[in-house]
Design a protein around this motif. Structure first.
Motif: not given
Length: 735
Positions: A173-191
């Motif tokens: 689950l932790d690995s999945l969430l990490s992958d999902l967070y990475t995907e989210w950051d790819r979809l929506i990124s700010t600076s």
């Protein structure tokens, strides 16, 4: 047979008024007789009955015999069951207990095996989801596994497999969430790149209506992390993007379909206009809507979720920091405010279209419901700020006002259109009220005083055109303007008012001019308000004396400073120690000349600034104080030498020559300086003989008797002349 009532029969047998009159032995025969009668009636009834009673009795006897036989058979069966069947039943029960224990053991093992199979099934589903590159299926399988092992079968927790499975599932689950967070950051990124002059904010949205994106969003929602991520992004939008756009000059530019750049000028002096703010917000929300309005589950989208998170707070900030600034501060702009509200309403409709606002639930035009109160507050704030800026201006920029001479006839009292009674009343009023009440004397005032008065008239003219709420607010604001004048001007110009005489004169005139206008300002207001019902009084008369006292107070303080300076000049010279000297040094005459120069400077500064009558009174006050001090220095001395008397005569003669020049009309010195003649008489005494003094005394009727008291004159004679018979005779006459 008739119905037989036992109660009636017994009552008839035993009925007696006195129970003591009969005995039981007397009643027994009656009862026996009654029983016999009943037996006879029963026999007769049975004989006449349709039923064969004897046959019935015989049949009953046979039934009794059969019943007894059945009872004996049942007893025999019971004995057989107890002896044979019960033994077999006990054996069956023992077999049943053994089978139950075996069944429980089998079920226990079966449940554990079932849990193992189910865990394996969920792991297989996870592997299938990962192979299919479906985050949603993988997340569902892991969550189902974790949820299933929370309530395992009995004994499953004791297996090593349980802990291993649970630990492995959590890691997955932790690995999945990490992958999902990475995907989210790819979809929506700010600076955010802050700088000294400007801050550059970038938003990159790689979201498109594809199975991969929807799968990631569904997986985040299944893992209950989507709300958290959307909340973080919403707060970023609100605090780092929307609020800076509302409060600062900004440039919103879509670099590509995926990339949006917001440049915020950090040092912009003025807030952006509402048009610029709405234009920038339209560009931003249009870009967000194109990317975030993908419905991934049950007509839900990220844009709707962002709206639920921050739409209320955003609306409040937009109204408070931007839209309230659009409220005008004058009545003409307020009448055309509908154009602005129409533009704001269009923007609100746009936000509903892009699904940031729930339909008909959020309104940024609520503040318009209280437009009168907001307009009153805005205009009051504007007028107070304008008034304060006027008060901070230089007082030395002047203008001339007032009349040179008060007309003999008040033009307001000569009217042919009034009746005899009214005309008579006006004549009495004209005689009672001084004409000077309606005219202000010629003098100089600061232009700021006239500017402030013009501003107040604008406030009054605007107030009478508005609703009662606004009118009352502006009336109270007008009063606050004059109270603000009392607080701001003396404090801001404090240094000048303490050191520069012209500033004091101008400030005094400003106060008098404002107070003069305040006397009739309320009446002018009421005339314009004619026909309207007011629940509050309109008057400025109570402020008149307050403003006057403000001018009086600062003028009095400055006069004290001038007086102190003159006295210090005299008391620091030999004039302060005439008793111990035979001849005065040069500093005595220098002190007198310094005082005259000081008064001459005041004349040059004040003449033409003060009204002529005020200038004359002020100069006369200072000259009279100066002359009194000079007289006092001589009249308190016990011995004056001839040389010193000559010096004093020359110095005091200089004062007599120069002092009239301090007045616009030289003769005013004799009219307004009380001690002027006394000084001239003192000079006469200092240079005269005893005979001359006797002539000026003239037995108590001459000028010396008028301007000197007896003790002063006797002291002067003793100080100036030696003790001779003639002096003694003269002193004897002066009593």
């Amino acid at each position: 047979m008739e119905e037989y009532d036992v109660d009636i029969v017994i009552k008839n047998i035993f009925d007696s008024k006195d129970p003591n009159l009969w005995k039981p032995s007397d009643k027994i025969p009656l009862l026996t007789k009654e029983v016999e009668m009943l037996k006879n009636d029963l026999r007769t009834f049975l004989k006449n009955s349709d039923y064969d009673t004897e046959s019935i009795l015989e049949e009953c006897g046979e039934l009794c015999k059969e019943t007894n036989g059945l009872i004996d058979g049942m007893e025999t069966c019971k004995q057989e069951i107890e002896q044979e069947t019960m033994a077999e039943i006990l054996k069956s029960i023992e077999s049943h207990d053994t089978l139950s224990k075996e069944l429980e053991s089998v079920n226990f093992a079966l449940n554990i095996v079932y849990d193992v199979v189910q865990c394996g099934k969920y792991v297989k589903e996870f592997d299938d989801g990962r192979e299919a590159q479906s985050f949603t299926r993988a997340v569902e399988a892991v969550y189902d596994l974790l949820q299933y092992i929370e309530m395992p079968a009995e004994g499953f927790k004791q297996l090593d497999m349980y802990n291993n499975t649970r630990h492995t599932a959590q890691l997955i689950l932790d690995s999945l969430l990490s992958d999902l967070y990475t995907e989210w950051d790819r979809l929506i990124s700010t600076s955010v790149k802050p700088g000294p002059k400007k801050t550059i904010i970038t938003i990159t949205l790689n979201i498109e209506d594809s199975l991969i994106v929807i799968d990631v969003l569904n997986a985040l929602e299944k893992s209950k992390k989507l709300t958290e991520k959307v909340k973080d992004f919403s707060q970023f939008l609100l605090k780092d993007v929307l609020v800076p756009i509302i409060n600062n000059d900004s440039v919103v530019f879509a670099e590509t379909d995926e990339l949006m750049t917001i440049t915020v000028n950090n040092k912009s002096e003025n807030k952006p206009s509402y048009i610029a703010v709405i234009s920038n917000l339209r560009l931003l929300f249009h870009y967000l809507s194109n990317k975030l309005n993908i419905e991934y589950n049950k007509e839900n989208s990220i844009m709707k979720m962002i709206g639920k998170q921050i739409c209320v707070e955003f609306s409040d900030i937009l109204v408070k920091d931007c839209l309230l600034d659009t409220i005008p501060n004058n009545i003409n702009e307020l009448q055309s405010y509908g154009k602005i509200t129409s533009e704001i309403e269009d923007f609100q409709h746009f936000l509903a279209i892009v699904k940031f606002f729930p339909d008909d639930k959020i309104s940024i035009l609520k503040y318009v419901n209280n437009i009168d109160i907001l307009f009153a507050s805005k205009s009051s704030q504007y007028f107070l700020e304008t008034a304060r800026s006027i008060m901070l201006k230089d007082l030395s920029v002047t203008m001339s006002i007032g009349v040179e001479n008060i007309p003999e006839v008040n033009p307001g009292t000569s009217s042919s259109s009034v009746g005899e009674t009214e005309e008579e009343a006006l004549k009495i009023l004209d005689k009672t009220i001084p004409k000077s009440l309606f005219y202000f004397p010629r003098c100089m005032i600061s232009k700021t005083a006239q500017e402030l008065l013009d501003l107040v008239y604008v406030m009054m003219e605007q107030a009478v055109q508005c609703s009662d709420v606004v009118c009352k607010k502006l009336y109270n604001t007008t009063r606050l303007v004059f109270e603000l004048y009392d607080a701001v001007v003396p404090y801001h110009h404090e240094n000048y008012l303490q050191t520069i005489p012209q500033y004091v004169a101008l400030f005094h005139n400003n106060c008098m001019y404002l107070a003069h206008n305040l006397q009739t300002f309320g009446d002018k207001w009421l005339i314009l308000m004619e026909g309207r019902e007011l629940d509050y009084p309109i008057s400025f008369v109570d402020l008149v004396q307050k403003i006057r006292d403000l001018g009086y107070r600062h003028l009095a303080v400055h006069m004290q400073q001038q007086r102190k300076q003159i006295l210090d000049n005299i008391r620091s010279s030999d004039l302060n120690c005439i008793v111990v000297k035979d001849v005065l040094s040069d500093n005595a005459e220098a002190a007198v000349r310094q005082c005259l120069r000081q008064l001459h400077l005041l004349k040059n500064v004040w003449i033409g600034v003060f009204p002529i009558n005020v200038f004359t009174r002020l100069m006369a006050t200072l000259v009279n104080m100066f002359v009194d001090e000079l007289i006092h220095r001589v009249c308190t001395v016990e011995d004056i030498s001839m040389e010193m008397a000559t010096q004093l005569t020359d110095m005091y003669t200089l004062v007599v020559q120069k002092a009239p020049l301090l007045f616009q009309n030289h003769s005013d010195v004799e009219l307004y300086v009380k001690s002027w003649v006394k000084l001239q008489e003192l000079i006469f005494v200092l240079g005269g003989s005893l005979k001359d003094i006797e002539n000026h005394w003239s037995d108590g009727t001459g000028p010396l008797a008028i301007h000197f008291n007896i003790e002063e004159l006797r002291s002067l004679i003793k100080a100036l002349f030696q003790n001779t018979q003639f002096r003694a005779n003269l002193l004897a006459k002066i009593k």
